[in-house]
Design an enzyme around this catalytic site. Structure first.
Site, PDB file in Angstrom:
ATOM      1  N   ILE A   2       1.003  -0.997   0.076  1.00 55.10           N
ATOM      2  CA  ILE A   2       0.182  -0.183   0.156  1.00 55.10           C
ATOM      3  C   ILE A   2       0.839   1.096   0.000  1.00 55.10           C
ATOM      4  O   ILE A   2       2.124   1.099   0.354  1.00 55.10           O
ATOM      5  CB  ILE A   2      -1.106  -0.025   1.207  1.00 55.10           C
ATOM      6  CG1 ILE A   2      -0.276  -0.141   2.783  1.00 55.10           C
ATOM      7  CG2 ILE A   2      -2.003  -1.133   0.926  1.00 55.10           C
ATOM      8  CD1 ILE A   2      -1.311  -0.120   3.616  1.00 55.10           C
ATOM      9  N   ASP A   3       0.356   2.358  -0.573  1.00 53.83           N
ATOM     10  CA  ASP A   3       1.327   3.391  -0.651  1.00 53.83           C
ATOM     11  C   ASP A   3       1.615   3.998   0.852  1.00 53.83           C
ATOM     12  O   ASP A   3       1.162   3.933   1.678  1.00 53.83           O
ATOM     13  CB  ASP A   3       0.327   4.613  -1.513  1.00 53.83           C
ATOM     14  CG  ASP A   3      -0.128   4.262  -2.618  1.00 53.83           C
ATOM     15  OD1 ASP A   3       0.815   3.421  -3.490  1.00 53.83           O
ATOM     16  OD2 ASP A   3      -0.832   4.737  -3.402  1.00 53.83           O
ATOM     17  N   LYS A   4       2.838   4.678   0.691  1.00 55.62           N
ATOM     18  CA  LYS A   4       3.277   5.441   1.736  1.00 55.62           C
ATOM     19  C   LYS A   4       2.218   6.133   2.761  1.00 55.62           C
ATOM     20  O   LYS A   4       2.057   5.992   3.965  1.00 55.62           O
ATOM     21  CB  LYS A   4       4.284   6.444   1.529  1.00 55.62           C
ATOM     22  CG  LYS A   4       5.139   7.465   2.538  1.00 55.62           C
ATOM     23  CD  LYS A   4       5.644   8.146   2.114  1.00 55.62           C
ATOM     24  CE  LYS A   4       6.160   9.230   3.170  1.00 55.62           C
ATOM     25  NZ  LYS A   4       6.879  10.507   2.807  1.00 55.62           N
TER      26      LYS A   4
END
Length: 303
Positions: free
Chosen positions: A137-139
């Site tokens: 999942i993105d930062k």
């Protein structure tokens, strides 16, 4: 050397071999697969092929996954919000602002650094910088991730992702008021030709499907639950923008004037999968982070 085999079905028949192989794992890039083909690590019906080979029904694809390099990720002690752990799998709730795995120029402070300090027995299928990581999942997206602690678990979890049997539900706040209560976005995703750092809906992109349900409407925003059928890079962010409802706080895909949240309002709240060894279905739910709850209250009060 780890091997993975697939028999070509109607979904892959006619596809180029590099594209077909890259669909077998969401972690494999097309360029990585093309290098494997050049190195003779991809065979069809027992013979090496070139990248432009077109698959036929019932072709047997065999991929030899290269051995990972010696592990040199620096273990870092950090507080991890672990929801489940046994000898095969770990489920962790990643906070907003944390990168999942090291990358050139960003080698410390990631979830993988913390995982390496917590337990060194992580699968090696993805190589030196991404041990154990099955999906990402993105930062600035918070929420649940499954981590493989051995290669058997890794292959099982990847196969479940490919078969679209993993449950992944996200909550998001989007700009605008969505008039209908639910919908499905089926639009292929690939690199944006104008900006290679961004993704976009493109004709020759990878198949991508997002289902959504409206949970609550506010004056200028909507709270939605999105369920992934596929798991492409930035999928929810790009799909919601594509239908005219970009995520609040999103610096890359949102409008110029958006909420100052330090990143998109997106939380991976529900994760479900079959245990790789027992076959038991496991499902976990992580509550919204504090900033997200506060944002919802503020939007309600503004109404």
């Amino acid at each position: 050397m780890e091997k993975m085999e697939r028999t070509v079905d109607e979904n892959l028949a006619g596809a180029r071999i590099d594209k077909a192989v890259s669909t077998l794992s969401e972690e494999w890039s097309r360029s990585q697969v093309q290098q494997w083909i050049k190195d003779g690590l991809v065979q069809v019906n027992g013979k090496p092929v070139k990248s432009n080979y077109k698959c036929s029904m019932n072709d047997v694809i065999e991929v030899k996954i290269p051995e990972p390099e010696a592990l040199d990720v620096i273990p870092e002690e950090m507080e991890l919000d672990i929801y489940f752990e046994d000898s095969d799998v770990l489920v962790v709730n990643k906070p907003k602002g944390m990168v999942v795995h090291p990358a050139p120029g960003h080698l410390t402070g990631t979830l993988v650094n913390g995982l390496m300090a917590h337990c060194r027995d992580l699968s090696g299928i993805n190589g030196v910088l991404r041990p154990g990581i099955v999906h990402r999942i993105d930062k600035d997206t918070s929420g649940l991730l499954m981590v493989a602690k051995n290669d058997l678990a890794h292959e099982s979890l990847v196969n479940q992702l490919v078969a679209k049997t993993v449950t992944r539900k996200y909550k998001a706040i989007v700009h605008g008021i969505i008039p209908h209560d639910h919908g499905t976005i089926d639009a292929p995703l690939g690199r944006d030709q104008k900006d290679r750092q961004s993704m976009a809906v493109v004709d020759n992109g990878k198949h991508a499907v997002t289902h959504f349900n409206v949970l609550e409407r506010f004056r200028d925003f909507t709270l939605v639950e999105c369920q992934l059928e596929t798991g492409r890079t930035h999928q929810i962010r790009v799909h919601m923008k594509y239908i005219g409802y970009p995520l609040a706080g999103d610096p890359k895909y949102g409008p110029r004037k958006t909420l100052d949240l330090g990143g998109q309002a997106l939380h991976a709240g529900v994760l479900g999968f079959e245990h790789p060894r027992t076959g038991q279905y496991l499902e976990f739910e992580a509550p919204l982070p504090a900033y997200f709850e506060t944002l919802i209250e503020d939007l309600r009060n503004n109404d």
